[in-house]
Structure formats: structure tokens, C-alpha cells
Design a protein around this motif. Structure first.
Motif, PDB file in Angstrom:
ATOM      1  N   ARG A   7     -13.683 -81.980  11.955  1.00 18.73           N
ATOM      2  CA  ARG A   7     -13.057 -81.456  10.724  1.00 18.73           C
ATOM      3  C   ARG A   7     -13.796 -80.217  10.220  1.00 18.73           C
ATOM      4  O   ARG A   7     -13.177 -79.244   9.776  1.00 18.73           O
ATOM      5  N   ASN A   8     -15.117 -80.250  10.287  1.00 21.30           N
ATOM      6  CA  ASN A   8     -15.903 -79.100   9.828  1.00 21.30           C
ATOM      7  C   ASN A   8     -15.661 -77.875  10.693  1.00 21.30           C
ATOM      8  O   ASN A   8     -15.524 -76.751  10.186  1.00 21.30           O
ATOM      9  N   ILE A   9     -15.613 -78.063  12.003  1.00 18.13           N
ATOM     10  CA  ILE A   9     -15.378 -76.927  12.901  1.00 18.13           C
ATOM     11  C   ILE A   9     -13.946 -76.418  12.762  1.00 18.13           C
ATOM     12  O   ILE A   9     -13.695 -75.210  12.806  1.00 18.13           O
ATOM     13  N   LEU A  10     -13.005 -77.335  12.573  1.00 21.88           N
ATOM     14  CA  LEU A  10     -11.613 -76.939  12.347  1.00 21.88           C
ATOM     15  C   LEU A  10     -11.511 -76.058  11.109  1.00 21.88           C
ATOM     16  O   LEU A  10     -10.801 -75.039  11.109  1.00 21.88           O
ATOM     17  N   GLN A  11     -12.234 -76.425  10.056  1.00 22.02           N
ATOM     18  CA  GLN A  11     -12.233 -75.594   8.858  1.00 22.02           C
ATOM     19  C   GLN A  11     -12.836 -74.218   9.130  1.00 22.02           C
ATOM     20  O   GLN A  11     -12.362 -73.206   8.598  1.00 22.02           O
ATOM     21  N   LEU A  12     -13.869 -74.168   9.958  1.00 22.25           N
ATOM     22  CA  LEU A  12     -14.438 -72.872  10.342  1.00 22.25           C
ATOM     23  C   LEU A  12     -13.394 -71.990  11.011  1.00 22.25           C
ATOM     24  O   LEU A  12     -13.287 -70.795  10.725  1.00 22.25           O
ATOM     25  N   ALA A  13     -12.602 -72.584  11.920  1.00 21.86           N
ATOM     26  CA  ALA A  13     -11.567 -71.825  12.616  1.00 21.86           C
ATOM     27  C   ALA A  13     -10.513 -71.313  11.639  1.00 21.86           C
ATOM     28  O   ALA A  13     -10.056 -70.166  11.735  1.00 21.86           O
ATOM     29  N   ILE A  14     -10.128 -72.162  10.686  1.00 18.09           N
ATOM     30  CA  ILE A  14      -9.131 -71.750   9.696  1.00 18.09           C
ATOM     31  C   ILE A  14      -9.686 -70.640   8.810  1.00 18.09           C
ATOM     32  O   ILE A  14      -9.014 -69.633   8.543  1.00 18.09           O
ATOM     33  N   HIS A  15     -10.935 -70.806   8.361  1.00 17.53           N
ATOM     34  CA  HIS A  15     -11.567 -69.776   7.538  1.00 17.53           C
ATOM     35  C   HIS A  15     -11.704 -68.464   8.309  1.00 17.53           C
ATOM     36  O   HIS A  15     -11.501 -67.384   7.740  1.00 17.53           O
ATOM     37  N   GLU A  16     -12.045 -68.560   9.579  1.00 16.96           N
ATOM     38  CA  GLU A  16     -12.191 -67.340  10.386  1.00 16.96           C
ATOM     39  C   GLU A  16     -10.852 -66.615  10.476  1.00 16.96           C
ATOM     40  O   GLU A  16     -10.790 -65.390  10.391  1.00 16.96           O
ATOM     41  N   GLY A  17      -9.769 -67.378  10.630  1.00 17.77           N
ATOM     42  CA  GLY A  17      -8.442 -66.765  10.660  1.00 17.77           C
ATOM     43  C   GLY A  17      -8.122 -66.066   9.350  1.00 17.77           C
ATOM     44  O   GLY A  17      -7.578 -64.946   9.345  1.00 17.77           O
ATOM     45  N   ILE A  18      -8.449 -66.706   8.230  1.00 21.18           N
ATOM     46  CA  ILE A  18      -8.214 -66.098   6.919  1.00 21.18           C
ATOM     47  C   ILE A  18      -9.037 -64.819   6.771  1.00 21.18           C
ATOM     48  O   ILE A  18      -8.526 -63.774   6.335  1.00 21.18           O
ATOM     49  N   ARG A  19     -10.311 -64.916   7.138  1.00 19.39           N
ATOM     50  CA  ARG A  19     -11.203 -63.759   6.986  1.00 19.39           C
ATOM     51  C   ARG A  19     -10.712 -62.569   7.797  1.00 19.39           C
ATOM     52  O   ARG A  19     -10.643 -61.436   7.296  1.00 19.39           O
ATOM     53  N   LEU A  20     -10.335 -62.834   9.050  1.00 19.91           N
ATOM     54  CA  LEU A  20      -9.880 -61.744   9.907  1.00 19.91           C
ATOM     55  C   LEU A  20      -8.554 -61.173   9.420  1.00 19.91           C
ATOM     56  O   LEU A  20      -8.347 -59.952   9.448  1.00 19.91           O
ATOM     57  N   GLN A  21      -7.655 -62.047   8.965  1.00 26.94           N
ATOM     58  CA  GLN A  21      -6.366 -61.562   8.482  1.00 26.94           C
ATOM     59  C   GLN A  21      -6.532 -60.718   7.223  1.00 26.94           C
ATOM     60  O   GLN A  21      -5.900 -59.667   7.085  1.00 26.94           O
ATOM     61  N   GLN A  22      -7.394 -61.163   6.311  1.00 27.42           N
ATOM     62  CA  GLN A  22      -7.613 -60.387   5.088  1.00 27.42           C
ATOM     63  C   GLN A  22      -8.327 -59.078   5.392  1.00 27.42           C
ATOM     64  O   GLN A  22      -8.060 -58.044   4.765  1.00 27.42           O
ATOM     65  N   GLN A  23      -9.234 -59.105   6.354  1.00 26.99           N
ATOM     66  CA  GLN A  23      -9.922 -57.885   6.765  1.00 26.99           C
ATOM     67  C   GLN A  23      -8.933 -56.876   7.328  1.00 26.99           C
ATOM     68  O   GLN A  23      -8.975 -55.687   7.004  1.00 26.99           O
ATOM     69  N   GLN A  24      -8.003 -57.364   8.156  1.00 30.20           N
ATOM     70  CA  GLN A  24      -6.981 -56.488   8.725  1.00 30.20           C
ATOM     71  C   GLN A  24      -6.017 -55.994   7.649  1.00 30.20           C
ATOM     72  O   GLN A  24      -5.524 -54.866   7.705  1.00 30.20           O
ATOM     73  N   ALA A  25      -5.756 -56.851   6.637  1.00 29.65           N
ATOM     74  CA  ALA A  25      -4.879 -56.444   5.544  1.00 29.65           C
ATOM     75  C   ALA A  25      -5.504 -55.315   4.728  1.00 29.65           C
ATOM     76  O   ALA A  25      -4.819 -54.372   4.327  1.00 29.65           O
ATOM     77  N   VAL A  26      -6.815 -55.403   4.482  1.00 27.03           N
ATOM     78  CA  VAL A  26      -7.512 -54.349   3.745  1.00 27.03           C
ATOM     79  C   VAL A  26      -7.442 -53.043   4.526  1.00 27.03           C
ATOM     80  O   VAL A  26      -7.194 -51.966   3.968  1.00 27.03           O
ATOM     81  N   GLN A  27      -7.639 -53.130   5.828  1.00 24.28           N
ATOM     82  CA  GLN A  27      -7.600 -51.936   6.670  1.00 24.28           C
ATOM     83  C   GLN A  27      -6.226 -51.281   6.667  1.00 24.28           C
ATOM     84  O   GLN A  27      -6.092 -50.072   6.791  1.00 24.28           O
ATOM     85  N   SER A  28      -5.184 -52.119   6.514  1.00 28.26           N
ATOM     86  CA  SER A  28      -3.818 -51.581   6.509  1.00 28.26           C
ATOM     87  C   SER A  28      -3.312 -51.293   5.103  1.00 28.26           C
ATOM     88  O   SER A  28      -2.170 -50.881   4.914  1.00 28.26           O
ATOM     89  N   GLY A  29      -4.169 -51.546   4.090  1.00 25.15           N
ATOM     90  CA  GLY A  29      -3.796 -51.233   2.721  1.00 25.15           C
ATOM     91  C   GLY A  29      -3.028 -52.310   2.002  1.00 25.15           C
ATOM     92  O   GLY A  29      -2.491 -52.080   0.917  1.00 25.15           O
ATOM     93  N   VAL A  30      -2.965 -53.524   2.556  1.00 23.71           N
ATOM     94  CA  VAL A  30      -2.245 -54.627   1.913  1.00 23.71           C
ATOM     95  C   VAL A  30      -3.284 -55.633   1.416  1.00 23.71           C
ATOM     96  O   VAL A  30      -3.966 -56.261   2.213  1.00 23.71           O
ATOM     97  N   VAL A  31      -3.397 -55.796   0.115  1.00 23.01           N
ATOM     98  CA  VAL A  31      -4.386 -56.683  -0.470  1.00 23.01           C
ATOM     99  C   VAL A  31      -3.700 -57.656  -1.415  1.00 23.01           C
ATOM    100  O   VAL A  31      -2.774 -57.286  -2.130  1.00 23.01           O
ATOM    101  N   ARG A  32      -4.144 -58.908  -1.435  1.00 22.64           N
ATOM    102  CA  ARG A  32      -3.552 -59.894  -2.324  1.00 22.64           C
ATOM    103  C   ARG A  32      -3.745 -59.486  -3.782  1.00 22.64           C
ATOM    104  O   ARG A  32      -4.797 -58.993  -4.161  1.00 22.64           O
ATOM    105  N   ASP A  33      -2.733 -59.695  -4.582  1.00 29.20           N
ATOM    106  CA  ASP A  33      -2.741 -59.313  -5.986  1.00 29.20           C
ATOM    107  C   ASP A  33      -3.946 -59.905  -6.725  1.00 29.20           C
ATOM    108  O   ASP A  33      -4.287 -61.071  -6.544  1.00 29.20           O
ATOM    109  N   ARG A  34      -4.592 -59.095  -7.566  1.00 26.74           N
ATOM    110  CA  ARG A  34      -5.761 -59.560  -8.316  1.00 26.74           C
ATOM    111  C   ARG A  34      -5.397 -60.708  -9.260  1.00 26.74           C
ATOM    112  O   ARG A  34      -6.225 -61.576  -9.533  1.00 26.74           O
TER     113      ARG A  34
END
Length: 310
Positions: free
Chosen positions: A166-193
Motif C-alpha cells: 500500500r505504501n509503495i502503491l501510494q508512492l507510484a500514485i504520488h509520482e504520477g501526480i507530481r510528474l503530471q503537475q510538473q508537465q502542466a506547469v511547463q505547458s502553462g496549465v496550473v490548477r486554480d489557486r
């Protein structure tokens, strides 16, 4: 939505794929949930277009290519990627000459492990988000390592292996979120404040640490007042970002906390209800049963029985 599109259960999945559930796996009917991770070298395969009653994460790598049909979109898979498919979205994947790590699990397996804020940031739980995250070779190696370790643990005799999984699964999910948000910032799409501020306020109330202090922020209007916006604007922004209404998100967080308190404290039901903002135990009982189909006491007794069995 087209009601003719079928929903595949875990039993259907195992019947379709022919994979056996062995002693290394938790049974499908386990109260602790079900999890399975496997590696496949695929020359050419297409999965049926359906919804699922389980969650699935896939890592695709190699020099092949593929197509993910996700609701009404066709997403080309021409480089290593990780795919988080939301169970309510009908999907099918066809890949050629690619290796694929995949894990499937149901909501019971990870229930209570991740906050709503984290869940709404992942396409695995939020159907409004893009399901594919492209990977560099370094990112692919890191995620493959997570999946390989989950597979090793699954096949081991370590008595607490599912906690580690369960802990490693959460790491994988968090890594996906981190990478997706990083790519969103690079493309200029950021979640609303405003969305971030709402979740920050929501999560500041938890975990509840005393039955004597009742929650104060219980409705969208309460949050809108503190955020200095009209409640209709807050609802619109939250719905656009998460696919769910502000009220539903608040309800889900309250029910999640109620389950945690019923599992992990000796507080009686009236104390838990008061701590969560319910003046009368009968109101809390009715509310909890509306979302879980059981009363708080029944939930507590069921989970005590499971703990004793484990």
C-alpha cells in the motif's frame, strides 16, 4: 452515458484473462481489499472497451506503440508512459511490441490511505484529468522499480507485506501526480489557486483529535465565506477542477474521517457524531448509513471482526 457499455468486475477480469488468484493474493472478497501486480511482454493485444469496478495502473515501455481509447478520445502511446484509468470511464487499450507492468486493486485496498486532496489530483480518482503521463527513461526506471518491488512483496511470505505494498502503491500514485503537475506547469496549465485554498481549509480540520471539539466548516457556504468568494463561484471552480461538487467532496471527507474514528478510537458513536458536527446521534446515524449502507455501529463491529480475523 451509454448504458450499454458493460462494467467489468474483478471476477470478470480474471475470467477474461485466465490468470489465477493464488495464495500470494488477497481474495477478491477480502474485507482488506484485493491487489495484484504483474508483468507482461505483449506483441499485440487489445482489451475490451468497458468500465470497471476496480482501479488499474499500467506502465508501458519499449519500442512499440499503442492506442488508448478513453471515453470518446483516442490517445496515442508512442513513448514510455504510465496510465491511470478512472473506473467509471469506459476505456480500451491496444499496444504492439511493448512491455507492460500493470496493477489492479479495488477501493477497499486503499481506502483511508490517501486524502481527498491527493485523490482529486490523480486521474485514477478524478475522471476530469488526462489519464496518461509520459515518462523519461529515468522516470520509467523509478516507476518500474516501484512495481517490481510490489511484485516481489506480493510473492513473499512477509506477514505485513500488504502494508508495504500500500505504501509503495501510494508512492507510484504520488509520482504520477507530481510528474503530471510538473508537465502542466511547463505547458502553462496550473490548477486554480481557489481549489488549492479550498482543499487546504478542508484538510486543516483533520484528523479530528477530540470528541469535545465539533467541526465548524460543514457546508460550501462556510468555505466560500472564509475564501471571500460567492458560493456559486466556488462550486463552479471546484466542479470544473475535480468533476465533483463542493458538497460531495465535503461529504466524502466527513465519511472518510468517520470511518477512521470508528476504526481507531474508543469514542462512542454520539461522541464521533458530535466531533463531526452532528448535534444529535440519530442525525449522524442517518447520514453515515446514507453513504455506506450500514450504521456507524455496524461498520465498527464489521471492522472489529475483520481485525480479529487478521
Amino acid at each position: 452515458m451509454d448504458k450499454k457499455i458493460p462494467t467489468e468486475s474483478l471476477s470478470d477480469y480474471y475470467a477474461r484473462t485466465g490468470f489465477a488468484i493464488t495464495k500470494d493474493h488477497l481474495p477478491i472478497t477480502s474485507e482488506s481489499g484485493h491487489f495484484n501486480v504483474r508483468m507482461a511482454n505483449i506483441c499485440c493485444r487489445k482489451t475490451p472497451f468497458n468500465r470497471r469496478d476496480y482501479l488499474k495502473i499500467c506502465i508501458c515501455s519499449g519500442k512499440g506503440n499503442g492506442t488508448l481509447v478513453y471515453d470518446d478520445r483516442e490517445i496515442q502511446l508512442s513513448q514510455p508512459c504510465i496510465i491511470f484509468t478512472h473506473p467509471s470511464v469506459p476505456a480500451s487499450i491496444e499496444i504492439t511490441k511493448m512491455s507492460r507492468y500493470s496493477c489492479i486493486f479495488n477501493k477497499q485496498f486503499i481506502e483511508g490511505q490517501m486524502s481527498p486532496d491527493v485523490q482529486y489530483a490523480s486521474p485514477l480518482f478524478n475522471a476530469t484529468l488526462f489519464p496518461v503521463v509520459m515518462l523519461t527513461e529515468e522516470e520509467l526506471d523509478r516507476l518500474n522499480g516501484y512495481f517490481a518491488e510490489m511484485k516481489r512483496l506480493q510473492e513473499s511470505d512477509y506477514p505485513f507485506k500488504w502494508d508495504m505494498v500500500r505504501n509503495i502503491l501510494q508512492l507510484a500514485i504520488h509520482e504520477g501526480i507530481r510528474l503530471q503537475q510538473q508537465q502542466a506547469v511547463q505547458s502553462g496549465v496550473v490548477r486554480d489557486r481557489l481549489v488549492n485554498s479550498f482543499f487546504s481549509l478542508l484538510n486543516q480540520q483533520f484528523p479530528v483529535d477530540s470528541p469535545e471539539n465539533s467541526l465548524k466548516l460543514l457546508t460550501p457556504a462556510h468555505f466560500a465565506d472564509l475564501l471571500h468568494v460567492h458560493v456559486n463561484h466556488l462550486n463552479s471552480v471546484i466542479k470544473k477542477s475535480t468533476g465533483k461538487s463542493t458538497r460531495v467532496i465535503i461529504h466524502e471527507r466527513l465519511v472518510s474521517e468517520a470511518k477512521a474514528l470508528l476504526r481507531n478510537t474508543s469514542w462512542n458513536v454520539a461522541e464521533i457524531g458530535y466531533a463531526l458536527g452532528f448535534e444529535y446521534p440519530s442525525h449522524f446515524n442517518k447520514y453515515f448509513k446514507q453513504f455506506t449502507a450500514v450504521t456507524p455501529m455496524e461498520f465498527r463491529q464489521n471492522n472489529m471482526a475483520v481485525s480479529m480475523a487478521l
